[in-house]
Design an enzyme around this catalytic site. Structure first.
Site, short mmCIF file in Angstrom:
data_model
loop_
_atom_site.label_atom_id
_atom_site.label_comp_id
_atom_site.label_asym_id
_atom_site.label_seq_id
_atom_site.Cartn_x
_atom_site.Cartn_y
_atom_site.Cartn_z
N GLY A 280 6.11 2.81 -8.83
CA GLY A 280 6.35 1.41 -8.54
C GLY A 280 7.00 1.14 -7.21
O GLY A 280 7.36 -0.02 -6.92
N ASP A 281 7.18 2.16 -6.37
CA ASP A 281 7.74 1.97 -5.03
C ASP A 281 7.12 3.05 -4.13
O ASP A 281 5.99 3.46 -4.37
CB ASP A 281 9.26 2.05 -5.06
CG ASP A 281 9.92 1.23 -3.94
OD1 ASP A 281 9.60 1.49 -2.77
OD2 ASP A 281 10.73 0.35 -4.23
#
Length: 491
Positions: A280-281
């Site tokens: 997610g990053d």
């Protein structure tokens, strides 16, 4: 000439070999047919029947190899892999037992198949943590079990909130000779509760990583899956001689904030290879401290090789440098990198106040597929730990090489956003062919850049770069364009 008897013997051997080959092929076809038939039966059966058939047809579990002179199983210390029993004490007792064998080759802790719920625990030197096939170490969701630790010295405070920070699920400090490996067993941080509380503003301290090793050396992490970390997934901090190989790192692409895959931080002599990361990053983010704290700590990240890695990141970038880079980052190589279905491929981010440097970074054989932006350099990433940063601490960026950049369905191939304070110097592009998702007037955009492009480049490089042909002859001198600004939200 061969005699008749010799010819007959030769013919007999030939027929025997042919028969063996035919039987082997028949056997192979029979096996393939059996597997196909079983697959159809399993597909048509109900859920309970499917599980039963899979268990009956599954091969026996592979025994854990003996990698240390002394070997323990987690169950020897009262561990129960039912997904409910808390095994923190079992892990702690096992590590204490292994500590006794540090002078005689160390010890190995085998985690058998099962769901092993635990709170955070520490590793020790000369230790191998081996996750068997089907073994899952599960971080307890109740944050009250997670210990608080002082801020990292090169950050000055927690990365998200002032004050202390939560420690990692698996942790180690001042260690030597540590191996975390297995038959692709899983370490699952069960980060969903952490992500929800973070989004709701209910946390009082910075979330902890899944695995964090600090001030350690001679580390090998291989053949495991890391999943759903509360925060950064794998965080080597001020470590030396680290190998990360054949690792799968997973987190949801959305609503899993700050779940970076691998974040080497003030590390030296490291290899990251043959891995898959979808988070997610940032997939991989190389760091070295934050503003004045990183400058004072003064430990660079250097001599790092990243190769043969597939990455996906809908919210950030496949591979990043920064933005915390105040201790300096140099001599980094990225080779054979595929970034697909992501927001950005490669990103460098910094800002006034960081200080430090980003020097001698090479990228070769980059492949982009379905990205918003391929290559991004951003020099106004103004996120600071506090108001005490020095705006005159200006980082330097120089000697960046991109060779062999290929892509399909990329919206903006290159976005270099230097600034009057932070000039991007010595950047070069060679052998670049990137297919665009749609046409724009300026798909290769630059400001405050000095460098050159060699040979065929598509799309055409910006006018800020000198142009050379394949033989190194100057074709076109750059036209300085220093005051260009962009507001594209994608960068």
């Amino acid at each position: 000439m061969l005699s008749q008897d010799a010819r007959l013997r030769h013919l007999h051997r030939y027929r025997r070999r042919l028969l063996v080959a035919l039987l082997s092929h028949r056997t192979l076809l029979a096996v393939l047919w059996t597997v196909l038939f079983s697959a159809v039966v399993v597909w048509q059966s109900g859920a309970v029947g499917r599980l039963g058939l899979l268990r009956r047809w599954a091969p026996p579990p592979r025994p854990c190899p003996r990698l240390r002179p002394t070997v323990f199983n987690l169950s020897d210390f009262g561990g129960v892999g039912d997904g409910v029993t808390l095994n923190t004490q079992a892990f702690e007792k096992a590590v204490e037992a292994i500590m006794e064998f540090g002078g005689s080759g160390g010890g190995q802790l085998n985690v058998p198949p099962g769901m092993w719920l635990t709170g955070p625990f520490n590793l020790t030197s000369h230790m191998t943590l081996f996750l068997a096939e089907g073994a899952v170490i599960m971080g307890i969701e109740d944050y009250k079990h997670w210990t608080l630790m002082p801020p990292l010295p090169s950050y000055g405070q927690g990365r998200e909130l002032k004050g202390p920070r939560y420690g990692s699920l698996i942790h180690g400090q001042n260690l030597r000779d540590v191996v975390i490996t297995g038959y692709n067993g899983t370490i699952n941080g069960q980060g969903q509760t952490w992500w929800k509380r973070y989004r709701q503003g209910l946390l009082e301290h910075t979330r902890g990583p899944l695995v964090q090793l600090m001030w350690s050396r001679d580390i090998v992490i291989s053949n495991i899956t890391l999943q759903d970390s509360p925060f950064w997934t794998l965080h080597p901090y001020d470590c030396r001689n680290v190998t990360i190989s054949n690792v799968t790192i997973m987190a949801p692409l959305y609503d899993a904030p700050n779940t970076d895959g691998i974040d080497p931080d003030s590390c030296e002599d490291m290899v990251i290879e043959n891995s898959y990361i979808s988070v997610g990053d940032d997939g991989i983010a190389i760091k070295s401290g934050w503003d004045r704290y990183g400058i004072a700590y003064g430990r660079p990240s250097t001599n790092i090789l990243v190769k043969n890695v597939v990455l996906r990141s809908k919210m950030s970038a496949g591979v990043s440098i920064g933005s915390e880079m105040s201790g300096g980052i140099s001599n980094i190589k990225f080779e054979n990198i595929l970034v697909w279905d992501s927001r950005r491929g490669v990103r460098i981010k910094t800002a006034p106040g960081r200080g430090g440097y980003i020097h001698n970074i090479s990228y070769s054989n980059l492949t982009f597929n379905n990205l918003s932006v391929g290559i991004v350099i951003k020099t106004d990433y103004n996120e600071h730990p506090d108001d005490g940063f020095d705006p005159k601490a200006i980082p330097t960026i120089r000697n960046l090489t991109f060779r062999g950049v290929y892509g399909h369905n990329v919206r903006i191939p290159v976005e270099i956003q230097g600034s009057k304070e932070i000039l991007v110097r010595g950047i070069s592009f060679q052998d670049m062919q990137v297919g665009l998702s749609y046409k724009k007037k300026r798909t290769f955009r630059c400001s405050y850049v000095e460098g050159y492009a060699v040979g065929p480049i598509f799309p055409a490089p910006c006018d800020s770069l000198d142009r050379y042909d394949e033989n190194g002859r100057l074709v076109k001198r750059s036209i300085i364009q220093q005051n260009v600004t962009y507001t594209d939200y994608e960068i």
